[in-house]
Design a protein around this motif. Sequence first.
Motif, PDB file in Angstrom:
ATOM      1  N   ARG A  59      33.417  20.896  79.831  1.00 52.86           N
ATOM      2  CA  ARG A  59      33.089  21.438  78.556  1.00 52.86           C
ATOM      3  C   ARG A  59      33.935  22.980  78.602  1.00 52.86           C
ATOM      4  O   ARG A  59      33.942  23.693  77.692  1.00 52.86           O
ATOM      5  N   SER A  60      34.754  22.889  79.652  1.00 51.48           N
ATOM      6  CA  SER A  60      35.666  24.294  79.777  1.00 51.48           C
ATOM      7  C   SER A  60      36.784  24.195  78.709  1.00 51.48           C
ATOM      8  O   SER A  60      37.694  23.332  78.950  1.00 51.48           O
ATOM      9  N   ARG A  61      36.831  25.416  78.186  1.00 50.97           N
ATOM     10  CA  ARG A  61      38.284  25.484  77.404  1.00 50.97           C
ATOM     11  C   ARG A  61      38.657  27.138  77.438  1.00 50.97           C
ATOM     12  O   ARG A  61      37.935  28.109  77.033  1.00 50.97           O
ATOM     13  N   ILE A  62      39.949  27.331  77.982  1.00 49.59           N
ATOM     14  CA  ILE A  62      40.264  28.795  77.975  1.00 49.59           C
ATOM     15  C   ILE A  62      41.696  28.825  77.638  1.00 49.59           C
ATOM     16  O   ILE A  62      42.549  27.973  77.952  1.00 49.59           O
ATOM     17  N   PRO A  63      41.807  29.945  76.731  1.00 45.63           N
ATOM     18  CA  PRO A  63      43.160  30.147  76.520  1.00 45.63           C
ATOM     19  C   PRO A  63      44.352  30.781  77.438  1.00 45.63           C
ATOM     20  O   PRO A  63      43.857  31.707  78.303  1.00 45.63           O
ATOM     21  N   VAL A  64      45.159  29.968  77.686  1.00 45.85           N
ATOM     22  CA  VAL A  64      46.171  30.516  78.992  1.00 45.85           C
ATOM     23  C   VAL A  64      47.629  30.441  78.380  1.00 45.85           C
ATOM     24  O   VAL A  64      48.047  30.322  76.884  1.00 45.85           O
ATOM     25  N   MET A  65      48.631  30.795  79.141  1.00 43.66           N
ATOM     26  CA  MET A  65      50.048  30.643  78.833  1.00 43.66           C
ATOM     27  C   MET A  65      50.847  30.494  79.951  1.00 43.66           C
ATOM     28  O   MET A  65      50.296  30.840  81.043  1.00 43.66           O
ATOM     29  N   THR A  66      51.977  29.875  79.767  1.00 42.26           N
ATOM     30  CA  THR A  66      52.794  29.594  80.885  1.00 42.26           C
ATOM     31  C   THR A  66      53.559  31.087  81.007  1.00 42.26           C
ATOM     32  O   THR A  66      53.989  31.711  80.524  1.00 42.26           O
ATOM     33  N   GLU A  67      53.947  31.365  82.442  1.00 41.52           N
ATOM     34  CA  GLU A  67      54.606  32.594  82.505  1.00 41.52           C
ATOM     35  C   GLU A  67      56.128  32.674  82.238  1.00 41.52           C
ATOM     36  O   GLU A  67      56.501  33.613  81.784  1.00 41.52           O
TER      37      GLU A  67
ATOM     38  N   GLY B 249      55.793  23.422  88.439  1.00 40.41           N
ATOM     39  CA  GLY B 249      55.819  24.537  89.297  1.00 40.41           C
ATOM     40  C   GLY B 249      55.719  26.079  88.624  1.00 40.41           C
ATOM     41  O   GLY B 249      55.395  26.860  89.207  1.00 40.41           O
ATOM     42  N   GLU B 250      55.599  25.886  87.105  1.00 40.61           N
ATOM     43  CA  GLU B 250      55.407  27.197  86.493  1.00 40.61           C
ATOM     44  C   GLU B 250      54.147  27.573  86.479  1.00 40.61           C
ATOM     45  O   GLU B 250      53.154  26.906  86.499  1.00 40.61           O
ATOM     46  N   LYS B 251      54.151  28.875  86.833  1.00 40.83           N
ATOM     47  CA  LYS B 251      52.765  29.585  87.012  1.00 40.83           C
ATOM     48  C   LYS B 251      51.968  29.689  85.446  1.00 40.83           C
ATOM     49  O   LYS B 251      52.560  29.822  84.524  1.00 40.83           O
TER      50      LYS B 251
ATOM     51  N   VAL C 144      49.035  26.414  88.909  1.00 44.75           N
ATOM     52  CA  VAL C 144      50.673  26.029  88.707  1.00 44.75           C
ATOM     53  C   VAL C 144      50.573  24.424  87.852  1.00 44.75           C
ATOM     54  O   VAL C 144      49.706  23.941  87.972  1.00 44.75           O
ATOM     55  N   VAL C 145      51.641  24.546  87.053  1.00 49.82           N
ATOM     56  CA  VAL C 145      51.776  23.167  86.675  1.00 49.82           C
ATOM     57  C   VAL C 145      52.084  22.482  87.446  1.00 49.82           C
ATOM     58  O   VAL C 145      53.258  22.398  88.338  1.00 49.82           O
ATOM     59  N   ASP C 146      51.425  21.303  87.585  1.00 50.36           N
ATOM     60  CA  ASP C 146      51.591  20.077  88.821  1.00 50.36           C
ATOM     61  C   ASP C 146      52.270  18.990  88.708  1.00 50.36           C
ATOM     62  O   ASP C 146      53.207  18.492  89.337  1.00 50.36           O
ATOM     63  N   ASP C 147      51.975  18.590  87.376  1.00 52.12           N
ATOM     64  CA  ASP C 147      52.789  17.181  86.966  1.00 52.12           C
ATOM     65  C   ASP C 147      52.772  17.318  85.109  1.00 52.12           C
ATOM     66  O   ASP C 147      51.948  17.765  84.696  1.00 52.12           O
ATOM     67  N   ILE C 148      53.775  16.655  84.823  1.00 54.81           N
ATOM     68  CA  ILE C 148      54.092  16.522  83.489  1.00 54.81           C
ATOM     69  C   ILE C 148      54.212  14.972  83.186  1.00 54.81           C
ATOM     70  O   ILE C 148      55.470  14.721  83.508  1.00 54.81           O
ATOM     71  N   THR C 149      53.435  14.076  82.590  1.00 58.11           N
ATOM     72  CA  THR C 149      53.522  12.941  82.376  1.00 58.11           C
ATOM     73  C   THR C 149      53.441  12.270  80.933  1.00 58.11           C
ATOM     74  O   THR C 149      52.228  12.783  80.570  1.00 58.11           O
TER      75      THR C 149
ATOM     76  N   ILE D 149      50.028  17.816  80.351  1.00 55.04           N
ATOM     77  CA  ILE D 149      50.173  18.647  81.685  1.00 55.04           C
ATOM     78  C   ILE D 149      49.173  19.052  82.571  1.00 55.04           C
ATOM     79  O   ILE D 149      48.293  19.564  81.924  1.00 55.04           O
ATOM     80  N   SER D 150      49.334  18.635  83.822  1.00 51.76           N
ATOM     81  CA  SER D 150      48.099  18.628  84.449  1.00 51.76           C
ATOM     82  C   SER D 150      48.562  20.161  85.220  1.00 51.76           C
ATOM     83  O   SER D 150      49.658  20.331  85.822  1.00 51.76           O
ATOM     84  N   VAL D 151      47.207  20.763  85.598  1.00 48.05           N
ATOM     85  CA  VAL D 151      47.429  22.218  86.154  1.00 48.05           C
ATOM     86  C   VAL D 151      46.671  22.027  87.471  1.00 48.05           C
ATOM     87  O   VAL D 151      45.610  21.777  87.586  1.00 48.05           O
ATOM     88  N   ARG D 152      47.213  22.614  88.434  1.00 48.98           N
ATOM     89  CA  ARG D 152      46.683  22.524  89.838  1.00 48.98           C
ATOM     90  C   ARG D 152      46.202  24.228  90.078  1.00 48.98           C
ATOM     91  O   ARG D 152      46.853  25.066  89.947  1.00 48.98           O
ATOM     92  N   LEU D 153      44.656  24.206  90.163  1.00 47.47           N
ATOM     93  CA  LEU D 153      44.133  25.588  90.176  1.00 47.47           C
ATOM     94  C   LEU D 153      44.188  26.130  91.442  1.00 47.47           C
ATOM     95  O   LEU D 153      44.279  25.756  92.457  1.00 47.47           O
ATOM     96  N   TYR D 154      44.347  27.569  91.556  1.00 46.73           N
ATOM     97  CA  TYR D 154      44.517  28.361  92.705  1.00 46.73           C
ATOM     98  C   TYR D 154      43.164  28.237  93.457  1.00 46.73           C
ATOM     99  O   TYR D 154      43.206  28.334  94.685  1.00 46.73           O
ATOM    100  N   VAL D 155      42.156  28.304  92.905  1.00 45.09           N
ATOM    101  CA  VAL D 155      40.746  28.713  93.461  1.00 45.09           C
ATOM    102  C   VAL D 155      40.317  27.192  94.001  1.00 45.09           C
ATOM    103  O   VAL D 155      40.048  26.207  93.048  1.00 45.09           O
ATOM    104  N   ALA D 156      39.738  27.262  94.941  1.00 43.33           N
ATOM    105  CA  ALA D 156      39.225  26.145  95.809  1.00 43.33           C
ATOM    106  C   ALA D 156      37.599  26.480  95.556  1.00 43.33           C
ATOM    107  O   ALA D 156      37.084  26.937  96.230  1.00 43.33           O
TER     108      ALA D 156
END
Lengths: 297, 156
Positions: free
Chosen positions: A195-203, A233-235, A253-258, A262-269
């Motif tokens: 249910r989470s949606r947040i506005p982001v941008m690539t660096e 690899g883009e932030k 960071v952008v982990d994979d583009i297929t 676009i999948s994003v690997r989150l910084y926070v564990a």
Amino acid sequence: MAFFSRHQKIGPPKPTANPYPSRFQKWRSSLGITFFSILVMGAALRFYKPFYHGIQQGLFETTATTQGVLNSPFQALHHFFNDIVLSLSLRQDYALLQAENEVLKEQLQVLKPLQHENEVLKKSLKVTAFERHGHLTARVLSNPYDGMHHFFLIAAGKKEGLEKDQAVIVPTGVVGRLETVGTYVARVLLLNDARSRIPVMTENSAQKAILAGDGSHMPTLVYVGDVRKIRRGEKVVTSGLGGIFPAGLSVGVVDDITNGKISVRLYVAFHTLEWVHLLKPYTAEFLEEFTTGLENE
Amino acid sequence: MKIISVCLRFIPFLTIVFTMFVGCTLRIAGTPLCPALFLIPSYYWILFRPDWSLLWSLFAAGLFYDSLMGYTLGLSSFLLLLSAFLGQYIRPLVITYYFPFVWGGFGLYSFGYLIVYGFSIEGNLMLVLSWLYSLMLYPIVAWWLSHLQNRLPSYV
């Protein structure tokens, strides 16, 4: 001998369960009728909104607090073992931190003149300096999980001035936002929840998008400006749109583009969190100014 | 004495809520144990002490689960009440001296419950894994519950 024995009067027989219950008694003890009446009551609760919301809020506070109390011994035990493991590697960590500290000191020497230059340039360009965000720190109570929803409970609520949709962060990046706020407890919706949606941008490519959770540990970017410009690899940082998250907070960071996904690997564990920071919400004046600015743009 | 015997009737409710609240934070290799874990005490009490497992307690336990997990209130209550309702008809068929038969009954019951539950909230593979874990944990939890059922009244 009969003279000495006390005469005992035979009392009425003790009441026992009625072996022949009446029709009314049968009806009262009927499981089906009870079931039906509970269902009717449940439906009334569900469809009369104000009553339903009141019950929902009350139940949330009760269950979250009880769950936190019940879990506290287990959590204390968990922390105890964590501390033991941590203390075993203390010497090694100390050496690492010392080395890191030296590097940071050197970097700081380089950054100080840059910071000054930045302030002078901002002044000369007349960039509006918005009020900096204050924050509140709260302890993570527990993280219930049943395979569908990703959230955790924190030990702070309306009593501490929290409001719905406040941003939740840690030093490494964004965690999520407040979904439900009780008096003493609140529920934090994590970034990877469906249910989470947040506005982001690539660096680097500066492409605005929405980070949409899908239940997995890698949320995806949707409504991307131009997918072709984004590189692996883009932030990814918060864009500041929407007025909940301030701009520039690290997300991942952008982990994979297929195939355009676009999948994003989150910084926070998320599973290692014990404390989180809650950013104070924007003031009404700021939001008004912000909306006007966006409309003009 | 009457108070204590009334208190004993709360045991099913307390065990269900305890399993629910503690179990919902437990994971095995990242896979959650809930919701299938709290079905063990529900099934056990419906089967062995239907007079203790009051409908209102099941209703309340369902509400607690829904509010804790952030679902629409009522789904779990409905399913638990349905379990109690069907339980009275299935009970004579399942209850035997052979434990594997009771165990198998739990497998079928929890599978059915999770299928309806999964369809209602768009569940995924995690539900199947949670079902498998609860199947494995059933003997231990049932042993603990049987002690509560048999020993506590004897102490009273």
